[in-house]
Design a protein around this motif. Structure first.
Motif, PDB file in Angstrom:
ATOM      1  N   PRO A 204     -17.774  23.245 -40.021  1.00  0.00           N
ATOM      2  CA  PRO A 204     -16.997  24.275 -40.255  1.00  0.00           C
ATOM      3  C   PRO A 204     -16.201  24.489 -38.934  1.00  0.00           C
ATOM      4  CG  PRO A 204     -18.849  24.640 -41.114  1.00  0.00           C
ATOM      5  CD  PRO A 204     -19.305  23.486 -40.562  1.00  0.00           C
ATOM      6  N   ARG A 205     -15.100  24.942 -39.056  1.00  0.00           N
ATOM      7  CA  ARG A 205     -14.157  25.254 -37.697  1.00  0.00           C
ATOM      8  C   ARG A 205     -14.725  26.131 -36.625  1.00  0.00           C
ATOM      9  NH1 ARG A 205      -8.694  24.314 -37.167  1.00  0.00           N
ATOM     10  NH2 ARG A 205      -7.815  24.921 -35.226  1.00  0.00           N
ATOM     11  N   ASN A 206     -15.397  27.222 -37.283  1.00  0.00           N
ATOM     12  CA  ASN A 206     -16.158  28.317 -36.466  1.00  0.00           C
ATOM     13  C   ASN A 206     -17.495  28.088 -35.850  1.00  0.00           C
ATOM     14  OD1 ASN A 206     -17.571  28.545 -38.584  1.00  0.00           O
ATOM     15  ND2 ASN A 206     -16.983  30.600 -38.927  1.00  0.00           N
ATOM     16  N   THR A 207     -17.937  26.733 -36.167  1.00  0.00           N
ATOM     17  CA  THR A 207     -19.305  26.517 -35.565  1.00  0.00           C
ATOM     18  C   THR A 207     -19.214  26.203 -34.078  1.00  0.00           C
ATOM     19  OG1 THR A 207     -19.434  24.967 -37.454  1.00  0.00           O
ATOM     20  CG2 THR A 207     -21.116  24.751 -35.740  1.00  0.00           C
ATOM     21  N   PRO A 208     -20.241  27.017 -33.595  1.00  0.00           N
ATOM     22  CA  PRO A 208     -20.366  27.219 -31.950  1.00  0.00           C
ATOM     23  C   PRO A 208     -20.605  25.798 -31.312  1.00  0.00           C
ATOM     24  CG  PRO A 208     -21.825  28.842 -32.932  1.00  0.00           C
ATOM     25  CD  PRO A 208     -21.110  27.978 -34.152  1.00  0.00           C
ATOM     26  N   GLY A 209     -19.698  25.510 -30.231  1.00  0.00           N
ATOM     27  CA  GLY A 209     -19.582  24.422 -29.503  1.00  0.00           C
ATOM     28  C   GLY A 209     -18.463  23.287 -30.017  1.00  0.00           C
ATOM     29  N   LEU A 210     -17.856  23.493 -30.833  1.00  0.00           N
ATOM     30  CA  LEU A 210     -16.448  22.879 -31.298  1.00  0.00           C
ATOM     31  C   LEU A 210     -15.341  23.649 -30.898  1.00  0.00           C
ATOM     32  CD1 LEU A 210     -14.742  20.948 -33.052  1.00  0.00           C
ATOM     33  CD2 LEU A 210     -15.322  22.353 -35.043  1.00  0.00           C
ATOM     34  N   THR A 211     -14.755  22.861 -30.206  1.00  0.00           N
ATOM     35  CA  THR A 211     -13.598  23.282 -29.347  1.00  0.00           C
ATOM     36  C   THR A 211     -12.369  22.471 -29.670  1.00  0.00           C
ATOM     37  OG1 THR A 211     -15.085  24.230 -27.531  1.00  0.00           O
ATOM     38  CG2 THR A 211     -12.645  23.913 -26.717  1.00  0.00           C
ATOM     39  N   VAL A 212     -11.285  23.280 -29.797  1.00  0.00           N
ATOM     40  CA  VAL A 212      -9.855  22.461 -29.821  1.00  0.00           C
ATOM     41  C   VAL A 212      -9.371  22.571 -28.700  1.00  0.00           C
ATOM     42  CG1 VAL A 212      -7.713  22.479 -31.218  1.00  0.00           C
ATOM     43  CG2 VAL A 212      -9.700  23.010 -32.414  1.00  0.00           C
ATOM     44  N   THR A 213      -9.441  21.590 -27.812  1.00  0.00           N
ATOM     45  CA  THR A 213      -9.088  21.474 -26.427  1.00  0.00           C
ATOM     46  C   THR A 213      -7.671  21.388 -26.132  1.00  0.00           C
ATOM     47  OG1 THR A 213      -9.210  19.143 -26.292  1.00  0.00           O
ATOM     48  CG2 THR A 213     -11.344  20.633 -25.771  1.00  0.00           C
ATOM     49  N   ARG A 214      -6.679  20.521 -26.979  1.00  0.00           N
ATOM     50  CA  ARG A 214      -5.468  20.714 -26.974  1.00  0.00           C
ATOM     51  C   ARG A 214      -4.820  19.767 -28.050  1.00  0.00           C
ATOM     52  NH1 ARG A 214      -3.756  15.023 -23.148  1.00  0.00           N
ATOM     53  NH2 ARG A 214      -5.563  13.911 -23.752  1.00  0.00           N
ATOM     54  N   GLY A 215      -3.408  20.002 -28.406  1.00  0.00           N
ATOM     55  CA  GLY A 215      -2.655  19.313 -29.041  1.00  0.00           C
ATOM     56  C   GLY A 215      -2.004  18.004 -28.835  1.00  0.00           C
ATOM     57  N   MET A 216      -2.101  17.042 -29.367  1.00  0.00           N
ATOM     58  CA  MET A 216      -1.498  15.826 -29.293  1.00  0.00           C
ATOM     59  C   MET A 216       0.048  15.645 -29.815  1.00  0.00           C
ATOM     60  SD  MET A 216      -4.185  14.672 -27.500  1.00  0.00           S
ATOM     61  CE  MET A 216      -3.711  12.982 -26.804  1.00  0.00           C
TER      62      MET A 216
END
Length: 418
Positions: A204-216
């Motif tokens: 799931p998107r809101n799981t701790p440790g998952l980060t969207v770092t940037r858009g490509m």
């Protein structure tokens, strides 16, 4: 081979064409303007225009056409191919309006075939209803992940949880905050057989440790219309064991099953895109008069138009044959044909778009026509689902094996006769 359009598909096609002309084409620019003006342009699924079109599509029975089983329209690959081509003429709006946009289509097919009842209820059902979005996280920056056996993201079991660590990039749709679930490909057992090391798991998107770092970006395009393409970091991400899709070690096989129908969809939409490009090329050629006569009377332009038509007719027959084989003998038996259309279609469509741009002059490079962004898309799908060279290498290897077997069979027959 039998892939003529049956009565059911003909009725759906008529309904879809009417929907395209009455609702989709008139709203293409308005949709682009609307999402560009949003606080978060990647949140395309919140578009008022899109949601109005979705309601209209559902009322017309044009919803989830891609899914053959329960929850979909019950169409075969051949039936859906004819409809997918039509949506490709407006690829940034029509597929989404019908809830037939990638990567959600592939993810829904995957969950429908391999998901548990709990996973289907929690994630597949809202995806089929168009309530949430999803992303498929496989590609990685540090390895040649066109070969999924190279991926390095680790999925390690720790009691009743799996712990995920790794980096992914060019993950389509992941910039959209409504992409609430990611299907992540990683290795659960690096010591197993090469094609049994990988597994797929729901994060799931809101799981701790998952980060969207940037858009490509793709040739500078952010592709807001489909939720962009993200780089993701997984750092000690923990999810329940029940989030595993299938069993440990089945990730590679599941990925291959997901790709077959997706390649048909990509190819038919690309053919629709090329059909629109030819239409635009002909209209432009008839209305522009450099050097004393219309472009449509210039020999080189007529050659481009003729060759474009030949390429499209060839591609359509190849894709329909492949769809027919998938329907009759299965995806595995149609593997060579699936690879062939994946190689041939993007390259030919890219050529057609290039000639349409040339006929439009500088305007063809601008945002005023759909040609430039479509050219970028056509070039991109020569990487998506595996680079051309990977498929060509595989096809050549299989062809060499087949020809050797034929020579050996002839030699054996000759020896027996003697």
């Amino acid at each position: 081979m039998e892939f003529s359009i049956d009565e059911k598909t003909e009725l759906l096609k008529k309904e879809l064409v009417d929907f395209m002309y009455s609702h989709v084409y008139p709203n293409e620019q308005a949709f682009a303007d609307e999402i560009a003006g949003m606080e978060n342009p990647y949140a395309w699924s919140e578009s008022k225009i899109l949601n109005e079109l979705r309601a209209e599509a559902r009322s017309r029975g044009l919803w989830n056409l891609f899914l053959p089983g329960e929850g979909g329209a019950g169409l075969t690959n051949v039936q859906y191919a004819a409809l997918s081509e039509i949506t490709g003429r407006a690829r940034t709006l029509a597929p989404a309006a019908l809830n037939c946009a990638a990567p959600d289509t592939g993810n829904m097919e995957l969950l429908a075939e391999f998901g548990t009842e709990e996973q289907k209820e929690k994630w597949l059902k809202p995806l089929l209803n168009g309530e949430i979005r999803s992303a498929f996280a496989m590609t990685e920056p540090k390895v040649a992940s066109s070969d999924a056996t190279n991926i390095e993201t680790s999925i390690v079991r720790d009691g009743d949880e799996y712990v995920i660590n790794g980096t992914k990039w060019f993950i389509t749709g992941a910039m959209n905050p409504n992409a609430e679930i990611f299907i992540v490909m990683g290795k659960t057992d690096p010591t197993a057989d090469r094609h049994k090391q990988q597994s797929q798991i729901l994060v799931p998107r809101n799981t701790p440790g998952l980060t969207v770092t940037r858009g490509m970006t793709i040739f500078g395009y952010e592709d807001h219309y489909n939720g962009g393409h993200a780089e993701l970091e997984f750092k000690d991400v923990r999810v329940p064991v029940s989030n595993l899709i299938g069993a440990e070690g089945e990730g590679f096989a599941i990925a291959q099953a997901r790709l077959g129908p997706g390649r048909i969809h990509h190819c038919m939409r690309a053919i629709g895109m090329a059909e629109r490009a030819i239409s635009m090329m002909c209209e432009r050629a008839d209305t522009r008069t450099p050097f004393g006569k219309p472009l449509s009377e210039q020999g080189v332009v007529r050659t481009w138009i003729a060759e474009s038509r030949v390429k499209i007719e060839q591609l359509r027959l190849m894709v329909l044959k492949t769809a027919w084989l998938m329907d009759t003998v299965g995806n595995k038996a149609a593997h060579t044909e699936i690879q062939a259309i994946k190689i041939a279609t993007p390259e030919a469509v890219e050529w057609i778009l290039d000639k349409a741009i040339q006929v439009h002059g500088a305007a063809g490079l601008s945002q005023d026509f759909f040609l430039a962004s479509s050219f970028a898309y056509a070039r991109t799908i020569r990487f998506a689902d595996g680079p051309d060279e990977v498929h060509k290498n595989s096809m050549a290897r299989n062809e060499l094996k087949r020809q050797r077997a034929r020579r050996e069979a002839r030699a054996a027959a000759a020896a027996n006769k003697g």
